[in-house]
Design a protein around this motif. Sequence first.
Motif, PDB file in Angstrom:
ATOM      1  N   SER A 194      12.490  14.894  73.672  1.00  0.00           N
ATOM      2  CA  SER A 194      11.157  14.283  73.630  1.00  0.00           C
ATOM      3  C   SER A 194      10.652  12.812  74.120  1.00  0.00           C
ATOM      4  O   SER A 194      11.542  12.347  74.536  1.00  0.00           O
ATOM      5  N   MET A 195       9.357  12.598  74.326  1.00  0.00           N
ATOM      6  CA  MET A 195       9.052  11.349  74.964  1.00  0.00           C
ATOM      7  C   MET A 195       9.636  10.286  74.071  1.00  0.00           C
ATOM      8  O   MET A 195       9.974   9.313  74.807  1.00  0.00           O
ATOM      9  N   ALA A 196       9.687  10.376  72.914  1.00  0.00           N
ATOM     10  CA  ALA A 196      10.128   9.214  72.180  1.00  0.00           C
ATOM     11  C   ALA A 196      11.713   9.099  72.161  1.00  0.00           C
ATOM     12  O   ALA A 196      12.151   7.728  72.502  1.00  0.00           O
ATOM     13  N   ASP A 197      12.328  10.057  72.464  1.00  0.00           N
ATOM     14  CA  ASP A 197      13.818   9.785  72.892  1.00  0.00           C
ATOM     15  C   ASP A 197      13.991   9.262  74.258  1.00  0.00           C
ATOM     16  O   ASP A 197      14.791   8.407  74.509  1.00  0.00           O
ATOM     17  N   ILE A 198      13.303   9.946  75.160  1.00  0.00           N
ATOM     18  CA  ILE A 198      13.399   9.108  76.633  1.00  0.00           C
ATOM     19  C   ILE A 198      13.021   7.739  76.610  1.00  0.00           C
ATOM     20  O   ILE A 198      13.786   6.941  77.251  1.00  0.00           O
ATOM     21  N   GLN A 199      12.050   7.519  76.039  1.00  0.00           N
ATOM     22  CA  GLN A 199      11.490   5.880  75.984  1.00  0.00           C
ATOM     23  C   GLN A 199      12.577   4.922  75.380  1.00  0.00           C
ATOM     24  O   GLN A 199      12.452   3.558  75.201  1.00  0.00           O
ATOM     25  N   ALA A 200      13.262   5.596  74.518  1.00  0.00           N
ATOM     26  CA  ALA A 200      14.234   4.893  73.710  1.00  0.00           C
ATOM     27  C   ALA A 200      15.462   4.228  74.643  1.00  0.00           C
ATOM     28  O   ALA A 200      15.898   3.429  74.055  1.00  0.00           O
ATOM     29  N   SER A 201      15.408   4.900  75.717  1.00  0.00           N
ATOM     30  CA  SER A 201      16.759   4.497  76.651  1.00  0.00           C
ATOM     31  C   SER A 201      16.301   2.875  77.186  1.00  0.00           C
ATOM     32  O   SER A 201      15.209   2.383  77.222  1.00  0.00           O
ATOM     33  N   PRO A 202      17.230   2.291  77.592  1.00  0.00           N
ATOM     34  CA  PRO A 202      17.146   1.011  78.156  1.00  0.00           C
ATOM     35  C   PRO A 202      16.223   0.906  79.584  1.00  0.00           C
ATOM     36  O   PRO A 202      16.034  -0.218  79.979  1.00  0.00           O
ATOM     37  N   PHE A 204      13.568   1.898  80.004  1.00  0.00           N
ATOM     38  CA  PHE A 204      11.935   1.611  79.592  1.00  0.00           C
ATOM     39  C   PHE A 204      11.722   0.431  78.928  1.00  0.00           C
ATOM     40  O   PHE A 204      12.723  -0.055  77.980  1.00  0.00           O
ATOM     41  N   GLY A 205      10.731  -0.363  79.439  1.00  0.00           N
ATOM     42  CA  GLY A 205      10.542  -1.659  78.843  1.00  0.00           C
ATOM     43  C   GLY A 205       9.430  -1.566  77.762  1.00  0.00           C
ATOM     44  O   GLY A 205       9.568  -0.734  77.009  1.00  0.00           O
ATOM     45  N   MET A 206       8.550  -2.679  77.402  1.00  0.00           N
ATOM     46  CA  MET A 206       7.593  -2.695  76.546  1.00  0.00           C
ATOM     47  C   MET A 206       6.449  -1.670  76.800  1.00  0.00           C
ATOM     48  O   MET A 206       6.229  -0.879  75.556  1.00  0.00           O
ATOM     49  N   ILE A 207       6.078  -1.321  77.920  1.00  0.00           N
ATOM     50  CA  ILE A 207       4.966  -0.308  77.944  1.00  0.00           C
ATOM     51  C   ILE A 207       5.284   0.676  79.159  1.00  0.00           C
ATOM     52  O   ILE A 207       4.573   1.698  79.133  1.00  0.00           O
ATOM     53  N   ALA A 208       6.196   0.478  80.023  1.00  0.00           N
ATOM     54  CA  ALA A 208       6.586   1.319  81.188  1.00  0.00           C
ATOM     55  C   ALA A 208       7.848   1.245  81.467  1.00  0.00           C
ATOM     56  O   ALA A 208       8.672   0.665  80.871  1.00  0.00           O
ATOM     57  N   GLY A 209       8.262   1.994  82.815  1.00  0.00           N
ATOM     58  CA  GLY A 209       9.676   1.613  83.262  1.00  0.00           C
ATOM     59  C   GLY A 209       9.975   0.190  83.443  1.00  0.00           C
ATOM     60  O   GLY A 209       9.213  -0.562  83.964  1.00  0.00           O
ATOM     61  N   ILE A 210      11.155  -0.326  82.948  1.00  0.00           N
ATOM     62  CA  ILE A 210      11.693  -1.661  83.217  1.00  0.00           C
ATOM     63  C   ILE A 210      11.648  -2.011  84.504  1.00  0.00           C
ATOM     64  O   ILE A 210      11.956  -1.607  85.435  1.00  0.00           O
ATOM     65  N   GLY A 211      10.876  -3.430  84.539  1.00  0.00           N
ATOM     66  CA  GLY A 211      10.822  -3.651  86.143  1.00  0.00           C
ATOM     67  C   GLY A 211       9.423  -3.138  86.774  1.00  0.00           C
ATOM     68  O   GLY A 211       8.773  -4.066  87.204  1.00  0.00           O
ATOM     69  N   TRP A 212       9.237  -1.775  86.634  1.00  0.00           N
ATOM     70  CA  TRP A 212       8.194  -1.496  87.493  1.00  0.00           C
ATOM     71  C   TRP A 212       6.824  -1.843  86.882  1.00  0.00           C
ATOM     72  O   TRP A 212       5.861  -2.222  87.491  1.00  0.00           O
ATOM     73  N   GLU A 213       6.794  -2.130  85.548  1.00  0.00           N
ATOM     74  CA  GLU A 213       5.673  -2.642  84.866  1.00  0.00           C
ATOM     75  C   GLU A 213       5.239  -4.003  85.509  1.00  0.00           C
ATOM     76  O   GLU A 213       4.055  -4.005  85.671  1.00  0.00           O
TER      77      GLU A 213
END
Length: 348
Positions: A194-202, A204-213
Amino acid sequence: MRFETVTSPHLSPALSVNGVMRQVLYALVPGTIAMTWFFGWGILVNVALAVILCVALEALVLKLRRRPITPFVTDLSAVVTGWLLALAIPPLTPWWITFVGVVFAIIIAKHLYGGLGYNVFNPAMVGYVVLVISFPREMTLWLPPSSLAEYAFDLPQTLSIIFFHQLPTGLTWDMISSATPLDRIQTELGLDRSMADIQASPFFGMIAGIGWEWINLLFLAGGLWLIFRKIITWHAPAAMLITLGALSLLFWLIAPASHPAPWIHLLSGSAIIGAFFIATDPVSGSTTPLGRVIFGAGVGLITFVIRSWGGYAEGVAFAILLMNMMAPVIDQYTQPRTFGKTRSSKGL
């Protein structure tokens, strides 16, 4: 009292090609610095390499075509093409892959159609798509952002990897490479996570992929600056981002477990740089106000379809090239009414 008089014209001259391209390069600088901060020296090496190759090939082709070299090389269009292509490829891409992309961008997509002003397709996107299709493995070897990376490469190590394909002793590509946020989402959703599990990984940052945001927010600032400077208009970027955001919002509200939120679509990939720096290309895009809106909306729609159900996690380049083919037809049917002519006078 005598007043100085000047001859006409009294209107300020329009920006030259060199002036427009220079402003575009200025707008790319903040996002490029952010990409270098998060992904290392490879970003700047790729930019320098792609720009040098683009300018050199531009001069060579112009010489073969017996065209004046200096005016076309100094208009900076080849520099912009190389810069955009370099930002689209992984930071440790081998030099020869960059060279292949430049060949297709400058020779095939640009000069085969007659040079600047005649190219049907955006040259940088043609080069990128050729690389994605031809070298799928190399084009997915992105580094993790600096905050998550276990290994940081200095400039000499980066040059050794890019030009000699030599990793430091004891390291393999599997140890240092990482998927982009959109690639990770596509893979994990395919495994029924699920997207919730995917976004729980490190990753992803506050709103999107970490760094990419942060990278995309700086490219957004550069794009807005171009609109403020009247280098580009708002029509295509707004239409593309609103369409992509609205469609992703609709599907996210219907099935949040299997569809990314709109802010992930907008800030985790190349949607921002595609909207402001590529979809606004005055040569390969639409030229009428309504046409630009239709063009941008089409890019947003196709991008969402490819990302959601296609075989590629990122669809901006493919969407732009498909809409490039439609631009002449769009312009033909969206021409503004001629001044002084009404519908009732068409038959006169």
